[in-house]
Design a protein around this motif. Structure first.
Motif, PDB file in Angstrom:
ATOM      1  N   ALA B 178      43.865  32.382  54.730  1.00 37.68           N
ATOM      2  CA  ALA B 178      44.319  33.760  54.518  1.00 37.68           C
ATOM      3  C   ALA B 178      44.304  34.128  53.040  1.00 37.68           C
ATOM      4  O   ALA B 178      43.987  35.249  52.661  1.00 37.68           O
ATOM      5  CB  ALA B 178      45.724  33.948  55.091  1.00 37.68           C
ATOM      6  N   LEU B 179      44.640  33.154  52.185  1.00 45.87           N
ATOM      7  CA  LEU B 179      44.746  33.437  50.748  1.00 45.87           C
ATOM      8  C   LEU B 179      43.441  33.166  50.000  1.00 45.87           C
ATOM      9  O   LEU B 179      43.347  33.408  48.799  1.00 45.87           O
ATOM     10  CB  LEU B 179      45.869  32.582  50.127  1.00 45.87           C
ATOM     11  CG  LEU B 179      47.244  32.730  50.797  1.00 45.87           C
ATOM     12  CD1 LEU B 179      48.244  31.770  50.167  1.00 45.87           C
ATOM     13  CD2 LEU B 179      47.747  34.169  50.668  1.00 45.87           C
ATOM     14  N   HIS B 180      42.436  32.698  50.721  1.00 46.01           N
ATOM     15  CA  HIS B 180      41.237  32.174  50.077  1.00 46.01           C
ATOM     16  C   HIS B 180      40.495  33.184  49.212  1.00 46.01           C
ATOM     17  O   HIS B 180      40.065  32.886  48.097  1.00 46.01           O
ATOM     18  CB  HIS B 180      40.297  31.615  51.146  1.00 46.01           C
ATOM     19  CG  HIS B 180      39.168  30.810  50.602  1.00 46.01           C
ATOM     20  ND1 HIS B 180      39.306  29.967  49.527  1.00 46.01           N
ATOM     21  CD2 HIS B 180      37.875  30.713  50.986  1.00 46.01           C
ATOM     22  CE1 HIS B 180      38.141  29.397  49.273  1.00 46.01           C
ATOM     23  NE2 HIS B 180      37.259  29.834  50.145  1.00 46.01           N
ATOM     24  N   ASP B 181      40.351  34.409  49.717  1.00 38.97           N
ATOM     25  CA  ASP B 181      39.541  35.389  48.984  1.00 38.97           C
ATOM     26  C   ASP B 181      40.282  35.940  47.763  1.00 38.97           C
ATOM     27  O   ASP B 181      39.700  36.629  46.932  1.00 38.97           O
ATOM     28  CB  ASP B 181      39.129  36.546  49.913  1.00 38.97           C
ATOM     29  CG  ASP B 181      37.949  37.340  49.351  1.00 38.97           C
ATOM     30  OD1 ASP B 181      37.063  36.718  48.730  1.00 38.97           O
ATOM     31  OD2 ASP B 181      37.917  38.566  49.518  1.00 38.97           O
ATOM     32  N   LEU B 182      41.581  35.620  47.638  1.00 37.32           N
ATOM     33  CA  LEU B 182      42.316  36.078  46.453  1.00 37.32           C
ATOM     34  C   LEU B 182      41.778  35.386  45.213  1.00 37.32           C
ATOM     35  O   LEU B 182      41.910  35.889  44.104  1.00 37.32           O
ATOM     36  CB  LEU B 182      43.813  35.775  46.599  1.00 37.32           C
ATOM     37  CG  LEU B 182      44.538  36.462  47.747  1.00 37.32           C
ATOM     38  CD1 LEU B 182      45.992  36.000  47.799  1.00 37.32           C
ATOM     39  CD2 LEU B 182      44.471  37.970  47.577  1.00 37.32           C
ATOM     40  N   ASP B 183      41.157  34.232  45.396  1.00 31.15           N
ATOM     41  CA  ASP B 183      40.616  33.430  44.308  1.00 31.15           C
ATOM     42  C   ASP B 183      41.732  32.945  43.376  1.00 31.15           C
ATOM     43  O   ASP B 183      41.962  33.488  42.296  1.00 31.15           O
ATOM     44  CB  ASP B 183      39.558  34.231  43.519  1.00 31.15           C
ATOM     45  CG  ASP B 183      38.733  33.322  42.597  1.00 31.15           C
ATOM     46  OD1 ASP B 183      39.087  32.145  42.465  1.00 31.15           O
ATOM     47  OD2 ASP B 183      37.744  33.806  42.030  1.00 31.15           O
ATOM     48  N   ILE B 184      42.449  31.912  43.868  1.00 31.01           N
ATOM     49  CA  ILE B 184      43.599  31.361  43.145  1.00 31.01           C
ATOM     50  C   ILE B 184      43.210  30.986  41.705  1.00 31.01           C
ATOM     51  O   ILE B 184      43.975  31.191  40.758  1.00 31.01           O
ATOM     52  CB  ILE B 184      44.138  30.099  43.868  1.00 31.01           C
ATOM     53  CG1 ILE B 184      44.383  30.396  45.356  1.00 31.01           C
ATOM     54  CG2 ILE B 184      45.402  29.574  43.204  1.00 31.01           C
ATOM     55  CD1 ILE B 184      45.485  31.348  45.672  1.00 31.01           C
ATOM     56  N   GLY B 185      41.983  30.468  41.553  1.00 30.30           N
ATOM     57  CA  GLY B 185      41.509  30.088  40.217  1.00 30.30           C
ATOM     58  C   GLY B 185      41.556  31.264  39.254  1.00 30.30           C
ATOM     59  O   GLY B 185      42.036  31.157  38.127  1.00 30.30           O
ATOM     60  N   ALA B 186      41.065  32.397  39.711  1.00 28.45           N
ATOM     61  CA  ALA B 186      41.022  33.591  38.862  1.00 28.45           C
ATOM     62  C   ALA B 186      42.441  34.078  38.558  1.00 28.45           C
ATOM     63  O   ALA B 186      42.725  34.524  37.439  1.00 28.45           O
ATOM     64  CB  ALA B 186      40.217  34.691  39.544  1.00 28.45           C
ATOM     65  N   ILE B 187      43.345  33.980  39.542  1.00 31.02           N
ATOM     66  CA  ILE B 187      44.722  34.418  39.309  1.00 31.02           C
ATOM     67  C   ILE B 187      45.362  33.534  38.242  1.00 31.02           C
ATOM     68  O   ILE B 187      46.006  34.018  37.312  1.00 31.02           O
ATOM     69  CB  ILE B 187      45.545  34.347  40.620  1.00 31.02           C
ATOM     70  CG1 ILE B 187      44.955  35.314  41.651  1.00 31.02           C
ATOM     71  CG2 ILE B 187      47.014  34.662  40.363  1.00 31.02           C
ATOM     72  CD1 ILE B 187      45.603  35.251  43.017  1.00 31.02           C
ATOM     73  N   ARG B 188      45.123  32.222  38.362  1.00 30.84           N
ATOM     74  CA  ARG B 188      45.693  31.264  37.419  1.00 30.84           C
ATOM     75  C   ARG B 188      45.235  31.568  35.990  1.00 30.84           C
ATOM     76  O   ARG B 188      46.016  31.502  35.044  1.00 30.84           O
ATOM     77  CB  ARG B 188      45.266  29.850  37.825  1.00 30.84           C
ATOM     78  CG  ARG B 188      46.352  28.821  37.653  1.00 30.84           C
ATOM     79  CD  ARG B 188      45.823  27.433  37.931  1.00 30.84           C
ATOM     80  NE  ARG B 188      45.720  27.122  39.346  1.00 30.84           N
ATOM     81  CZ  ARG B 188      44.765  26.343  39.871  1.00 30.84           C
ATOM     82  NH1 ARG B 188      43.811  25.838  39.104  1.00 30.84           N
ATOM     83  NH2 ARG B 188      44.750  26.087  41.150  1.00 30.84           N
ATOM     84  N   LYS B 189      43.964  31.926  35.868  1.00 35.78           N
ATOM     85  CA  LYS B 189      43.437  32.202  34.529  1.00 35.78           C
ATOM     86  C   LYS B 189      43.774  33.624  34.063  1.00 35.78           C
ATOM     87  O   LYS B 189      43.361  34.033  32.983  1.00 35.78           O
ATOM     88  CB  LYS B 189      41.919  32.036  34.528  1.00 35.78           C
ATOM     89  CG  LYS B 189      41.478  30.581  34.639  1.00 35.78           C
ATOM     90  CD  LYS B 189      39.953  30.501  34.609  1.00 35.78           C
ATOM     91  CE  LYS B 189      39.450  29.367  35.490  1.00 35.78           C
ATOM     92  NZ  LYS B 189      38.097  29.609  36.011  1.00 35.78           N
ATOM     93  N   GLY B 190      44.466  34.394  34.904  1.00 36.31           N
ATOM     94  CA  GLY B 190      44.833  35.755  34.534  1.00 36.31           C
ATOM     95  C   GLY B 190      43.660  36.705  34.514  1.00 36.31           C
ATOM     96  O   GLY B 190      43.679  37.740  33.849  1.00 36.31           O
ATOM     97  N   GLU B 191      42.603  36.346  35.259  1.00 35.20           N
ATOM     98  CA  GLU B 191      41.418  37.199  35.245  1.00 35.20           C
ATOM     99  C   GLU B 191      41.391  38.195  36.396  1.00 35.20           C
ATOM    100  O   GLU B 191      40.481  38.993  36.516  1.00 35.20           O
ATOM    101  CB  GLU B 191      40.148  36.328  35.335  1.00 35.20           C
ATOM    102  CG  GLU B 191      39.867  35.555  34.073  1.00 35.20           C
ATOM    103  CD  GLU B 191      38.797  34.480  34.262  1.00 35.20           C
ATOM    104  OE1 GLU B 191      38.270  34.376  35.386  1.00 35.20           O
ATOM    105  OE2 GLU B 191      38.512  33.771  33.299  1.00 35.20           O
ATOM    106  N   LYS B 192      42.399  38.121  37.235  1.00 37.36           N
ATOM    107  CA  LYS B 192      42.378  38.955  38.439  1.00 37.36           C
ATOM    108  C   LYS B 192      42.960  40.334  38.152  1.00 37.36           C
ATOM    109  O   LYS B 192      44.026  40.451  37.560  1.00 37.36           O
ATOM    110  CB  LYS B 192      43.201  38.253  39.521  1.00 37.36           C
ATOM    111  CG  LYS B 192      43.190  38.927  40.848  1.00 37.36           C
ATOM    112  CD  LYS B 192      42.170  38.327  41.772  1.00 37.36           C
ATOM    113  CE  LYS B 192      42.124  39.092  43.084  1.00 37.36           C
ATOM    114  NZ  LYS B 192      41.066  38.594  43.950  1.00 37.36           N
ATOM    115  N   ASN B 193      42.250  41.349  38.577  1.00 35.23           N
ATOM    116  CA  ASN B 193      42.753  42.713  38.442  1.00 35.23           C
ATOM    117  C   ASN B 193      43.980  42.882  39.352  1.00 35.23           C
ATOM    118  O   ASN B 193      43.894  42.705  40.558  1.00 35.23           O
ATOM    119  CB  ASN B 193      41.638  43.686  38.852  1.00 35.23           C
ATOM    120  CG  ASN B 193      42.059  45.147  38.754  1.00 35.23           C
ATOM    121  OD1 ASN B 193      43.229  45.486  38.897  1.00 35.23           O
ATOM    122  ND2 ASN B 193      41.097  46.002  38.513  1.00 35.23           N
ATOM    123  N   PRO B 194      45.156  43.227  38.752  1.00 32.57           N
ATOM    124  CA  PRO B 194      46.376  43.292  39.576  1.00 32.57           C
ATOM    125  C   PRO B 194      46.284  44.306  40.705  1.00 32.57           C
ATOM    126  O   PRO B 194      46.871  44.122  41.775  1.00 32.57           O
ATOM    127  CB  PRO B 194      47.478  43.657  38.579  1.00 32.57           C
ATOM    128  CG  PRO B 194      46.808  43.982  37.293  1.00 32.57           C
ATOM    129  CD  PRO B 194      45.396  43.503  37.340  1.00 32.57           C
TER     130      PRO B 194
END
Lengths: 362, 397
Positions: B178-194
């Motif tokens: 369910a959480l896979h497409d959130l891209d945990i890696g990108a969130i961790r690096k702060g690269e994810k658009n909120p």
């Protein structure tokens, strides 16, 4: 899955929503249709009840629509019918030949087998009663006004008679037949659809005059012969339906006499580019913007180049993220060389190019 | 450890690689041209069986106070969920049945019986995973951002817990997905658009709500005094599906012999080279017809990766041809019994939880074709990892 689209009753909508709590992500209809294939409003369906031969090459197909169908079409309208042949649904449009409020819960279309028309041939000669088909709701502006005008002329050729049949039956049943002249061209007598019904109608109804033209023997009916067939044609509201050359000639004739506003035309065939040249005008979304696209540019690239927001994924025909339904026209799959011209069929825009003009649903 | 003897396929010339590509195109064409009534009958039959099984399971569970009924209902419901998720849902969302032109069995609108919204799955799986299969830094399916599955991923003390994370992932697999497409890696690096994150979370929340309401509130409530037994039955059915789906998926890319690639491989990759990467990066498993059905024919993972959108019921016949091709060109074709394949996966998970110097050193599990091209690229020359999203999610940005 997609929400049921066609349920119009508010009560049933609520029942369905409640039921969906039990069946999510499916709809209750997905289970009910296991009991009876017509018990679903996910989309319109029907069961073929009867196939009645009209001529050697034409049959009337009686269909019992399932849930969601409304028997309130206007005489002259057509429906879409999706028939499964070798595992695949093929869609075509046919005019309803039945009148709107006929009791018994069925509708009918009359189909003529065309030499190159593989689906029409299947419907006339191959389809068995009991077959489940998909349906698209009645549509079209080639309709009978209510009340009908005082003087009418029907110019029909071949299977172009079907929408007119629905209009005639409606007027006959309502006993509101105005002064109607019908000029019906068929190849020869045996090729004339609804022959018996039309002839007895013209005997019973004084207001209805039938002119039969057998083109194999007497040649086609040219517009300048209208003066002989129906001397007062200029005073009549005219409905014309038949082969494209006949319609083109009729339109031209009415334009010359400044009567284009009194002519209603129904075309059956789309102008597809027959020689298979790729490239054409692509319309992105029904009523959307149109652009010239050459035969080397995929629909996806063309859309993006023109600022259309299109879904895409792998751009190599793998992931199906870019699929959109084809509204009309023809496209070619560059990978397989296969051409698709089924309205409503999903095509992969990243590997398809237009063959002639086409419209995508976005 | 995903290990492979690189010499086994470095022998191929560019001409041979292109010839392999042409042969595979031909196999694809043959299946496309022969798709027909029998294939449609197959998927309709499976869908009918699955829906009847689901309905029968739910109904049986109204007698869940009676232990054999609890067991029977749970197994039926769990099996129905497995069938729906893999053989029907996963495969339909790949577009395997789109050729039927049937709006009720189509990749564009299929929604599956699990917590991940179909829209996000089609992006993270069909696009990211199938396009960039086993390319380190691009394919988020290598360890799902939780597990270290190759020596090319740097060791971190956190990895010591891998055996535990692995067990948790198996048990709660649908939540991981369910959480896979959130891209945990990108969130961790702060690269994810909120904004995008919020939109995706909202979609997941809605889907989870409906799923949980059905399994954990509505059906238990309907069985009145035995609500707890129905609830445990439904939870067990979901658990059953989670563990089985995890097993099938992990046996697809992590047994010994499945190769990982560096991102140099992606540069100027031809379609034939893409095919080759799919074959080398995937692993099959052997089993009965029923095993293959319950795993959505993903025991033919190699064939699935070569032709993700061909109907799954044809993979068995495709496998015969692909195996023959691999033999002729001397390319490894990784397969084995399901149990053995999983034991290899488990060994890799255990081994890589430790720093490299503590474990025996196998050759690096990366393909040589990228390295053959000469020097290693500098960081700024490397292609960026994929961060684009599906249409729906990215329209929030």
């Amino acid at each position: 899955m997609a929400e049921p689209l066609i349920e119009k009753s508010t009560l049933l909508k609520r029942v369905r929503t409640a039921g969906k709590a039990l069946t999510t992500p499916l709809s209750p209809d997905d289970y009910l249709k296991l009991l009876n294939p017509l018990w679903t409003a996910r989309e319109l369906r029907g069961r073929i009840e009867e196939v009645i031969p009209e001529t050697d090459r034409a049959s009337t197909i009686v269909i019992r629509p399932g849930w969601g169908w409304r028997f309130d079409h206007q005489p002259g309208q057509y429906i879409g019918i999706g028939v499964e042949v070798d595992g695949k649904f093929h869609w075509r449009s046919y005019s309803l030949s039945s009148e709107p409020t006929r009791s018994g819960g069925t509708v009918s279309i009359t189909v003529k087998a065309m030499p190159e028309g593989f689906l029409s041939d299947h419907l006339v000669n191959g389809v068995k009663p009991g077959t489940i088909v998909r349906l698209a709701a009645p549509q079209g502006n080639f309709i009978l006004p209510d009340p009908p005008p005082a003087k009418m002329l029907f110019l029909v050729g071949g299977s172009g008679v079907t929408p007119v049949m629905s209009m005639l039956r409606t007027m006959a049943r309502r006993q509101s037949m105005p002064d109607v002249v019908m000029a019906y061209s068929a190849l020869h007598e045996d090729d004339m659809m609804f022959r018996a019904e039309l002839r007895s109608l013209s005997e019973e109804q004084d207001a209805f005059t039938l002119y039969e033209r057998f083109t194999e023997a007497d040649g086609i009916l040219t517009p300048d012969q209208l003066d002989d067939v129906c001397p007062d044609w200029k005073e009549r509201e005219t409905w014309a339906c038949g082969p494209a050359p006949m319609l083109d000639a009729t339109i031209e004739h009415y334009e010359e006499h400044d009567l284009r506003d009194h002519l209603h035309v129904e075309r059956f065939t789309l102008n597809l580019d027959a020689d298979g040249e790729t490239g054409g005008t692509v319309t992105f979304g029904v009523d959307g913007p149109s652009f010239e696209v050459d035969g080397a540019t995929t629909l996806l690239e063309a859309g993006e180049a023109n600022g259309i927001n299109m879904l895409f994924g792998c751009r190599m025909g793998i992931c199906h993220t870019c699929d959109v339904p084809l509204a009309e026209g023809k496209v070619r799959d560059l990978r397989s060389g296969e051409e698709h011209d089924n309205p409503q069929q999903y095509i992969q825009t990243c590997i398809c190019v237009p063959v002639g003009d086409c419209t995508l649903e976005l | 450890m995903a290990f492979s003897d690189v010499r086994e396929y470095t022998h191929l010339t560019d001409e041979e690689v292109e010839a392999i590509g042409r042969e595979l195109d031909q196999i694809r064409k043959e299946i496309e041209e022969s798709r027909g009534q029998a294939d449609r009958d197959y998927i309709l039959r499976i869908i009918k069986i699955q829906r009847r099984l689901a309905a029968a399971g739910r109904i049986t569970l109204f007698a869940s106070f009676f232990p054999p009924a609890w067991l029977l209902g749970t197994v039926m419901l769990g099996s129905a969920k497995i069938l729906e998720n893999i053989e029907i849902g996963h495969n339909t969302m790949h577009g395997q049945w789109d050729w039927m032109n049937d709006p009720e069995i189509h990749s564009s609108n299929w929604e599956w019986d699990t917590t991940q919204p179909a829209e996000q799955w089609k992006h993270s799986h069909n696009y990211i995973h199938h396009q960039f299969t086993n390319v380190i830094g691009h394919d988020n399916d290598i360890g799902y951002g939780i597990l270290r599955m190759t020596r090319d991923q740097k060791w971190h003390p956190v990895n010591l817990g891998q055996p535990v994370y692995n067990a948790l992932l198996a048990l709660f697999f649908e939540w991981g997905v369910a959480l896979h497409d959130l891209d945990i890696g990108a969130i961790r690096k702060g690269e994810k658009n909120p904004k995008v994150l919020k939109r995706q979370l909202k979609q997941i929340y809605k889907k989870v709500g409906k799923q949980a309401l059905k399994d954990y509130i509505v059906y238990p409530a309907l069985t009145g005094p035995f609500w707890l037994r129905t609830l445990t039955a439904n939870a067990t059915a979901n658990l059953m599906r989670n563990v089985w789906a995890y097993l099938v998926i992990f046996c697809g890319h992590f047994p010994d012999g499945a190769v990982h690639f560096t991102e140099e491989e992606l540069e100027d990759e031809t379609r034939a080279e893409w095919y080759l990467r799919q074959m080398l990066g995937s692993a099959n498993f052997e089993g009965s017809k029923l095993t293959h059905l319950m795993s959505g024919q993903l025991g033919y993972q190699i064939e699935h990766h070569l032709f993700p959108d061909l109907p799954s019921n044809r993979y068995a016949e495709v496998a015969v041809k692909v195996k023959d091709l691999c033999k002729r060109y001397d390319i490894p074709y990784t397969t084995g019994p399901l149990g053995r394949q999983y034991m290899q996966v488990l060994r890799t998970i255990m081994k890589l939880s430790l720093p490299d110097k503590l474990t025996s050193h196998d050759p690096p599990p990366t393909a040589p074709r990228g390295e053959q091209r000469g020097r290693r690229l500098k960081d700024e020359e490397r292609p960026r990892a994929r961060s684009e999203l599906g249409h729906w999610s990215s329209s929030a940005a």
